[in-house]
Scaffold this motif. Structure first.
Motif, short mmCIF file in Angstrom:
data_model
loop_
_atom_site.label_atom_id
_atom_site.label_comp_id
_atom_site.label_asym_id
_atom_site.label_seq_id
_atom_site.Cartn_x
_atom_site.Cartn_y
_atom_site.Cartn_z
N ILE A 121 0.82 -1.20 0.00
CA ILE A 121 0.00 0.00 0.00
C ILE A 121 0.86 1.26 0.00
O ILE A 121 0.55 2.24 -0.67
CB ILE A 121 -0.96 0.00 1.22
N GLU A 122 1.97 1.25 0.76
CA GLU A 122 2.78 2.44 0.88
C GLU A 122 3.46 2.82 -0.43
O GLU A 122 3.88 3.97 -0.60
CB GLU A 122 3.84 2.25 1.97
N LYS A 123 3.57 1.87 -1.35
CA LYS A 123 4.22 2.15 -2.62
C LYS A 123 3.24 2.06 -3.79
O LYS A 123 3.63 1.84 -4.93
CB LYS A 123 5.39 1.18 -2.84
N SER A 124 1.96 2.25 -3.51
CA SER A 124 0.93 2.27 -4.55
C SER A 124 0.30 3.65 -4.56
O SER A 124 0.17 4.29 -3.52
CB SER A 124 -0.14 1.20 -4.26
N TYR A 125 -0.10 4.11 -5.73
CA TYR A 125 -0.60 5.48 -5.82
C TYR A 125 -1.45 5.64 -7.08
O TYR A 125 -1.42 4.81 -8.00
CB TYR A 125 0.55 6.48 -5.84
N LEU A 126 -2.22 6.74 -7.11
CA LEU A 126 -3.08 7.07 -8.24
C LEU A 126 -2.44 8.18 -9.05
O LEU A 126 -2.08 9.23 -8.49
CB LEU A 126 -4.46 7.51 -7.75
N ILE A 127 -2.28 7.96 -10.35
CA ILE A 127 -1.80 9.02 -11.23
C ILE A 127 -3.02 9.68 -11.85
O ILE A 127 -3.76 9.05 -12.62
CB ILE A 127 -0.88 8.45 -12.33
N ASP A 128 -3.26 10.94 -11.51
CA ASP A 128 -4.44 11.67 -12.01
C ASP A 128 -4.00 12.54 -13.18
O ASP A 128 -3.47 13.64 -12.99
CB ASP A 128 -5.03 12.51 -10.88
N PHE A 129 -4.21 12.04 -14.39
CA PHE A 129 -3.78 12.74 -15.59
C PHE A 129 -4.46 14.10 -15.73
O PHE A 129 -3.97 14.99 -16.41
CB PHE A 129 -4.11 11.89 -16.83
#
Length: 679
Positions: free
Chosen positions: A481-489
């Protein structure tokens, strides 16, 4: 073991000094049986006990003698027909193994006691031990499986049971390991293919260890289907490595013909194995339609085996055998592999023997597969559905025990976006007056507070950004979880829009589930008429907000799957689109296929050619040179490829061009003489 001694007509004299053996197999003797059906055969010889270690070992000689005694006591041996055993021949073994490997096996019989002692550490490293009797035992074990398979393939017996040792499924073409010297089943399969009309063979390996040797022997061969159910433990359980993983499905022409069901831990049960049989093994087997089935029957997944640490019962083995016996017109061979608890292997082998003799499988009580088992079967189904039409991942979806406590990732992302748009850009939800649209898209259609004040309005139509995740464990797919993220274009687009004092409508077209809230979680996002829902909500926003906003200049930006819905609405609202819209940008990235409005409307085609701009990855299929030459591609307006492999990177790289295109079209509109915003 007087009864056992009489089962073989092979003596030490059957093996000549150079190990080549006779040039042809000795005639096989089948004793008379009932005229009403073909007999069931068995292979056994006490001479395979000659391979042993003085201080004891898991792969001990009594493995086969205890099985033979159990079958004799149960009356199975008296109901079966003995198939003569013989040593495997060089020309048979080298159908799978190299000549160097054959020579290594032959050399064991000439070792001195001192050489055996000196080489013990080397062979221990390979999980082996050797002695002078290893050569004969290994050749008899392999030759016994060959004869058991030929007897079935040639119709001399209906089914057969090869009670042999040492086992074989870890023996690779160039190397012996894991208690195995010659790959008995692999060699037998090749001999059957050469000596009979049977060409399509299925090997089902239920030994607790992955049969790396068998897998590798047929890794590029579509004529042999290899299915293995085994402990994998993330690749650290013997024999280890990625070959036993669920994504290891074969190579070249054999891609799809290697099937691994890799259990992630110990403790697997009858329910897990039978679930895998019902959802993976049998659907694939029936689609493949083998002409012969060979079971690599290791009994080390049996309850009580300390190496396997699993809990398959004799009844479980009998049910698996019963299912496999329904294939290939009943042509079935059971060949012993591993299994090291003498009580477990004896009881399991007896249960299997009763089934191949025509008995019904033992009764099983109510049972439920474990969470690890159902999850593994589901993941394997997803992988194998690429190659087998009969494998349905949806039917393998595990039941969630925490559904009432869980939030789906789409719901969390929608809530985040609503909060972000409100706090960063002072945007508010657009009310949706129809119950259907409100249920599917509430809080997903947002607008800036100046939507009815600005002359220029940008409409952004999309689904989600890119969710980037890192896995902690490839076998279980647990997220870090700590290395997962959402890229919001959309961040850079919205920031630019607001810096230009344009108003903005943000439309997230990913609908909420229309299934009841208490439906299983995996069913909540199976949408009915999803395309219609998306078109309806976009038309609603167009009719009730965009046209009524007072903006005389509208810019439409579609991203990913949102592009198609945007194009559909342009076809449905052609007149007002041509009047209001000054620029249309489709950020397609790598998918989906590029679509344009105006299939039969030459005026709309001409209008889009002037106002449309498509941004694609250079790897997109629509950017193929042959397609670019076709006339239909000329309708796509301006179309630029960018050398980026991922959609979010395409929009980041292309954004300066997108921004310049929009500014140019807006400036062109201001420069036109006459009333603004006329068609």
């Amino acid at each position: 073991m007087a009864n056992g001694a009489s089962t073989s007509k092979v003596t030490l004299m059957d093996v000549d000094v150079d190990g080549a053996g006779p040039t042809q197999p000795q005639p096989t003797h089948i004793e008379p049986s009932s005229i009403w059906r073909r007999p069931v055969g068995y292979v056994y010889s006490q001479q395979m006990l000659a391979h042993f270690k003085q201080e004891g070992h898991e792969e001990q000689p009594h493995r086969i003698s205890r099985i033979y005694d159990a079958l004799l006591k149960a009356g199975c041996i008296d109901s079966m027909t003995r198939i003569d055993i013989r040593p495997a021949l060089k020309e048979e073994v080298t159908l799978v193994h190299s000549e160097d490997h054959w020579n290594k096996i032959i050399a064991f019989q000439f070792l001195t006691d001192q050489q055996i002692a000196d080489s013990a550490n080397f062979y221990e490293h390979l999980s082996l031990y050797v002695c002078q009797g290893t050569t004969l035992a290994a050749r008899l074990s392999c030759g016994g499986v060959i004869e058991a398979c030929l007897a079935v393939a040639q119709g001399r017996v209906a089914k057969s049971f090869a009670i042999v040792r040492p086992p074989g499924h870890h023996a690779e073409p160039e190397e012996h390991s894991g208690f195995c010297f010659l790959n008995n089943v692999a060699v037998a399969a090749r001999v059957v293919q050469q000596a009979t009309n049977i060409k399509k063979i299925m090997i089902l390996d239920w030994d607790i260890h992955h049969g790396n040797g068998t897998h590798r022997a047929f890794i590029d061969d579509p004529s042999v289907l290899y299915i293995s159910l085994h402990r994998f433990d993330g690749g650290i359980f013997y024999p280890g490595g990625p070959l036993g993983g669920m994504a290891s499905c074969g190579e070249g022409a054999g891609l799809g013909f290697s099937v691994n069901v890799p259990w992630p831990e110990s403790g697997m049960t009858d329910a897990d194995y039978l679930h895998a049989f019902q959802r993976i093994v049998m659907p694939i087997a029936m689609e493949f339609a083998p002409e012969l089935v060979i079971i690599s029957a290791g009994f080390d997944a049996a309850d009580g085996d300390n190496l396997g640490e699993c809990h398959v019962s004799p009844a479980g083995y009998s049910h698996m055998t019963h299912m496999l016996a329904s294939l290939a017109g009943g042509k079935l061979v059971v060949a012993l592999e591993g299994g090291y608890n003498l009580d477990s292997i004896s009881a399991s082998a007896e249960a299997v023997a009763r089934v191949i003799l025509g008995g019904a499988p033992d009764a099983l009580g109510p049972m439920v597969a474990t969470e690890a088992g159902t999850e593994t079967v589901y993941l394997v189904a997803q992988e194998q559905s690429k190659y087998w039409k009969s494998v349905d991942p949806k039917a393998c979806l595990p039941k969630e025990e925490v559904e009432d406590l869980a939030h789906t990732i789409p719901d969390l992302l929608k809530a985040h976006r609503q909060y972000y748009l409100y706090t960063e850009h002072d945007m508010m939800s657009i009310p949706l007056l129809t119950p259907e649209l409100e249920k599917a898209f509430s809080s997903q259609i947002m607008c800036t507070s100046d939507v009815f004040e600005q002359d220029t309005l940008v409409v952004l139509v999309h689904e989600f950004g890119n969710l980037r995740t890192e896995l902690m464990n490839l076998a279980t797919c647990d997220l870090n979880i700590e290395k997962s993220y959402l890229i919001d274009f959309s961040k850079q687009i919205m920031n630019w829009v607001r810096s230009m004092n344009y108003s903005l409508i943000d439309i997230n077209l990913y609908p909420k589930a229309n299934a009841p809230a208490n439906a299983p979680m995996h069913k909540r996002y199976h949408y009915k008429a999803r395309d219609d829902l998306e078109r309806n909500v976009l038309c609603y926003v167009w009719d009730n907000f965009i046209q009524l906003s007072g903006a005389s200049r509208v810019v439409l930006i579609g991203h990913g799957p949102g592009c198609k819905t945007l194009v559909d609405v342009m076809d449905m609202r052609t007149a007002s689109v041509k009047r209001l819209v000054k620029a249309v940008v489709q950020v397609v990235g790598t998918t989906p296929s590029l679509t344009v409005p105006g299939a039969d409307d030459e005026e709309l085609i001409s209008w889009y050619d002037e106002h449309g701009y498509a941004v694609l990855s250079s790897a997109h299929p629509d950017m193929h040179p042959n397609l670019l030459k076709k006339k239909k591609f000329r309708r796509f307006g301006r179309c630029d490829p960018f050398d980026e492999p991922q959609s979010y990177r395409v929009i980041m790289t292309a954004f300066p061009e997108i921004r310049a295109f929009i500014r140019q079209k807006l400036d062109d509109d201001l420069a036109r003489p006459g009333p603004s915003n006329t068609a």
